[in-house]
Write an enzyme that holds these catalytic residues in place. Structure first.
Site, short mmCIF file in Angstrom:
data_model
loop_
_atom_site.label_atom_id
_atom_site.label_comp_id
_atom_site.label_asym_id
_atom_site.label_seq_id
_atom_site.Cartn_x
_atom_site.Cartn_y
_atom_site.Cartn_z
CD GLU A 91 -9.24 29.85 27.50
OE1 GLU A 91 -9.18 29.63 28.74
OE2 GLU A 91 -10.12 30.55 26.98
CE1 TYR A 92 -9.23 22.64 20.66
CE2 TYR A 92 -9.55 20.87 22.26
CZ TYR A 92 -9.65 21.35 20.96
OH TYR A 92 -10.20 20.55 19.98
CD GLU B 73 1.83 12.81 -3.05
OE1 GLU B 73 1.56 14.00 -3.20
OE2 GLU B 73 1.01 11.89 -3.17
CE LYS C 256 2.37 3.53 -2.31
NZ LYS C 256 1.19 3.78 -1.47
NE ARG D 185 -7.19 0.93 -3.68
CZ ARG D 185 -7.27 -0.27 -4.26
NH1 ARG D 185 -7.65 -1.30 -3.54
NH2 ARG D 185 -6.96 -0.45 -5.50
CB CYS E 208 -6.76 -36.49 2.04
SG CYS E 208 -6.28 -36.12 0.35
O1 JCF Z 1 0.80 7.70 -0.54
C1 JCF Z 1 0.69 8.50 -1.44
N1 JCF Z 1 1.33 9.63 -1.40
C2 JCF Z 1 -0.17 8.19 -2.61
C3 JCF Z 1 -0.87 6.99 -2.67
C4 JCF Z 1 -0.30 9.13 -3.65
C5 JCF Z 1 -1.10 8.85 -4.73
O2 JCF Z 1 -1.25 9.72 -5.72
C6 JCF Z 1 -1.82 7.64 -4.80
C7 JCF Z 1 -1.70 6.71 -3.76
C8 JCF Z 1 -2.41 5.52 -3.87
C9 JCF Z 1 -3.20 5.30 -4.99
N2 JCF Z 1 -2.62 7.41 -5.89
C10 JCF Z 1 -3.29 6.26 -5.98
C11 JCF Z 1 -4.11 6.05 -7.20
#
Ligand code: JCF
Length: 674
Positions: A39-40, A117, A119, A140, A416
């Site tokens: 459907e999507y 949170e 990383k 970045r 060398c």
């Molecule tokens: O991976 C992340 N949760 C995370 C990466 C969170 C952040 O506040 C970050 C980051 C990478 C660079 N802050 C910066 C400045």
């Protein structure tokens, strides 16, 4: 008009877009599909058909854009409105506790609430929304300038092309990471395998390769995801959130994906508990992470803590233990780098660690080999943490074979034959051969041709190897003298690739001053410094004429860097190569020197004494300082000039005693004007 727009194409297209985005959100963000796939697909095809029949109705935020637009000729550079910083790391509970202590002391409070949170182990990007529409996405890059990957990001299914809900600001830049879920990565590799294509080593590599795909159609087939971790550039958000966690809630409400594992915790104990909890859940998460991130939750407190160099003081990444594995050392060899640095390298029995197969590990320098006592035949622990080059952590002594000779640094360069030199106070041994050493010459050429330098596509390692070994080129300037004939004699050089290479070399003639300076490979001059130098001096001649004092007027250039630059341009051979390059037609637009560069008196110290006929002491001081000079209060051996007026006293005597130059006002004026 009917609700589903069935009575006119514009209304129907708008209806379909909203429907499709709603289903995308349910499927990709909430993981809770609302309609069958077929459907999507039907809705999607209907929208594609309308847009094909009425091109004027297609919009930049249409979900059909996700299937990939025209190929990207190359990535445009994007200057970040707000620099993309990095995070400092904590590698232990102690370091995490120290972070908490610093924050508490900085804010003068007993306990802090932190937003935590995972990383994400992905690639940092910024997404710009104007009036709720996704307009630009960039990598970045070096933190200040990134690459415009908007077209590829449009294909990332969980990035909203248009924000939902209400209350979003006119301008919003969301920062976060692009990554590949583990299950998507497995499936992609299966597909690659089936198609006889190369497999990716890990999800991060797969995500990186996909994001930088030049053809958005291919990028569209790569299952990337985005997760936000914050905002950068924002016009007014009303009501303004006072907590990082509420800003994240706000993003989620606008349809931006955020990690489900977020939490707000109290104090250092809360941080540790969060670290343990996520660490234990690490393998069960749908994506790779390499640690957790803690941030002071109150935004006003974040601002008070501020930044230190390129990282916030209010946040830290607490890394999980780096991944390690056991293997054996098959040989210890040395490598000669671009600046002659001689690095011992352990050749290893292949081992899978940190997501890739590792066969070499750096041993850094002779002292390090001694300290760790690494020998051929040893069983060692190798570590590959994130992107960092693999290293030997330690030897397992029980497993050492009976005959394991100690490593000795060669006295002569293995390439060398020049003497290896190691200054007393330095850890690094260097080949003294300079550009006479083929290894250094090769590295210098590779650096010269690299993407961020002269950007000569196709001039890779194999080719440079042959060009240098066959003595076809000695300096970068020789590249511009190459002809088809010289290339035709090389192995595996087809006519077509020879022509391509010559075209790439020709194209590189038009460059920028910053790239050119970087390409020269001056020790301690990286890309950022090269840019600063170009901006400051405006022209190559001004840079080449600058002495160490004048060089130090460039932001971030200290005595060591200044000395490297001055030494480089004092070397006749280097000046000659620069001239040959210019004569070969390498060119760039020169600019005006920055105000700070008009500093003929840089590094000169003056002392004023007595009453001058026309200038007040203040006026004289200003004139001297405007030209980069310094005015000091007392005379010493380091004083360059004493300016003496009527009734000069002991300072004048001292100057005469020390033999310092003495000027009267008219001589000072002459000097200022020269
Ligand atoms: O991976 C992340 N949760 C995370 C990466 C969170 C952040 O506040 C970050 C980051 C990478 C660079 N802050 C910066 C400045």
């Amino acid at each position: 008009m009917t609700r589903d727009g069935s009575d006119n194409p514009a209304g129907r297209a708008a209806f379909l877009r909203a429907e499709i985005e709603r289903h995308n959100h349910a499927y990709y963000v909430l993981d809770a599909p609302t309609i069958p796939d077929a459907e999507y697909d039907r809705l999607f095809r209907e929208l594609q058909d309308i847009e094909a029949a009425h091109p004027e109705l297609s919009t930049p935020d249409s979900p059909t854009r996700r299937v990939g637009g025209a190929p990207l000729p190359e990535f445009r550079q994007v200057a970040h409105a707000v620099p993309m910083l990095s995070l400092n790391n904590a590698f232990s509970a102690e370091e995490a506790a120290a972070f908490d202590r610093r924050c508490r002391e900085g804010l003068g409070v007993e306990q802090i609430d932190y937003a935590c949170e995972p990383k994400f182990d992905g690639l940092a990007i910024g997404l710009r929304y104007e009036k709720g529409v996704f307009v630009q996405g960039a990598t970045r890059g070096d933190g200040f300038t990134g690459e415009d990957v908007t077209q590829n990001l449009r294909t990332v299914r969980n990035i909203p092309l248009r924000l939902t809900g209400s209350g979003y600001p006119d301008l919003l830049e969301v920062r976060g990471e692009v990554l590949m879920l583990r299950r998507d990565f497995e499936r992609l590799n299966e597909r690659q395998r089936a198609a006889g294509e190369k497999e990716f080593a890990n999800p991060r590599n797969a995500a990186a390769g996909s994001l930088r795909q030049l053809d958005p159609k291919i990028a569209a087939q790569r299952p990337l995801r985005f997760f936000a971790y914050g905002v950068a550039d924002v016009s007014t958000v009303a009501p303004a959130p006072s907590l990082h966690s509420s800003m994240m809630e706000r993003l989620a409400a606008w349809g931006i994906p955020v990690a489900a594992e977020r939490a707000v915790v109290q104090g250092a104990a809360g941080l540790m508990a969060y670290y343990e909890r996520i660490g234990a859940a690490r393998r069960t998460l749908s994506y790779d992470i390499d640690g957790v991130v803690y941030k002071v939750n109150r935004l006003a407190d974040q601002e008070r803590l501020g930044y230190v160099s390129r990282a916030p003081r209010f946040a830290i990444a607490h890394k999980f233990p780096a991944e390690e594995a056991l293997t054996t050392v098959e040989a210890i060899e040395v490598q000669v780098g671009r600046t002659g640095a001689i690095t011992p390298v352990a050749r290893l029995a292949p081992v899978f660690v940190g997501g890739v197969t590792v066969t070499n590990a750096t041993l850094h320098n002779e002292d390090e080999v001694r300290r760790k006592d690494v020998r051929i035949g040893d069983t060692v622990i190798v570590r590959r943490a994130g992107d960092v080059i693999p290293e030997v952590v330690s030897v397992v002594p029980e497993k050492r074979p009976i005959l394991a000779p100690e490593f000795v640094m060669p006295k002569k360069c293995p390439v060398c034959g020049s003497a290896v030199e190691k200054p007393e106070d330095e850890a690094i041994a260097r080949c003294s051969g300079g550009l006479f050493c083929p290894a250094q010459r090769k590295q210098a050429l590779l650096h010269f041709a690299s993407r961020r330098a002269m950007d000569i596509e196709g001039l890779g390692e194999k080719l440079v190897e042959q060009l240098v070994d066959n003595a076809v080129i000695k300096t970068p300037a020789d590249l511009y003298k190459l002809g088809v004939l010289a290339l035709a004699n090389l192995e595996r050089m087809a006519e077509k690739s020879a022509a391509n290479l010559l075209a790439a070399i020709d194209k590189s003639r038009h460059t920028t001053l910053a790239r050119f300076i970087y390409a020269l490979g001056i020790r301690n001059v990286g890309e950022a410094t090269a840019k600063d130098l170009a901006r400051h001096f405006g022209s190559l001649d001004a840079l080449m004429a600058a002495d160490a004092d004048q060089l130090q007027l460039v932001p971030d250039v200290g005595p060591v860097v200044a000395a490297s630059i001055a030494r480089f341009f004092a070397e006749p051979h280097n000046r000659e190569v620069v001239e040959q390059l210019r004569a070969a037609g390498v060119q760039w637009e020169e600019g005006a020197p920055s105000a700070a560069a008009h500093a003929p008196l840089a590094g000169k110290t003056f002392v004023l004494t007595g009453t001058l006929p026309t200038l007040t002491r203040e006026a004289a001081k200003e004139l001297i300082e405007a030209r980069g000079g310094k005015v000091a209060g007392s005379v010493s051996k380091k004083t360059h000039y004493v300016v003496a007026g009527a009734e000069a006293g002991s300072k004048l005597e001292k100057a005469q005693e020390l033999g310092v130059n003495i000027l009267d006002e008219s001589q000072l004026k002459e000097l200022l004007e020269s």
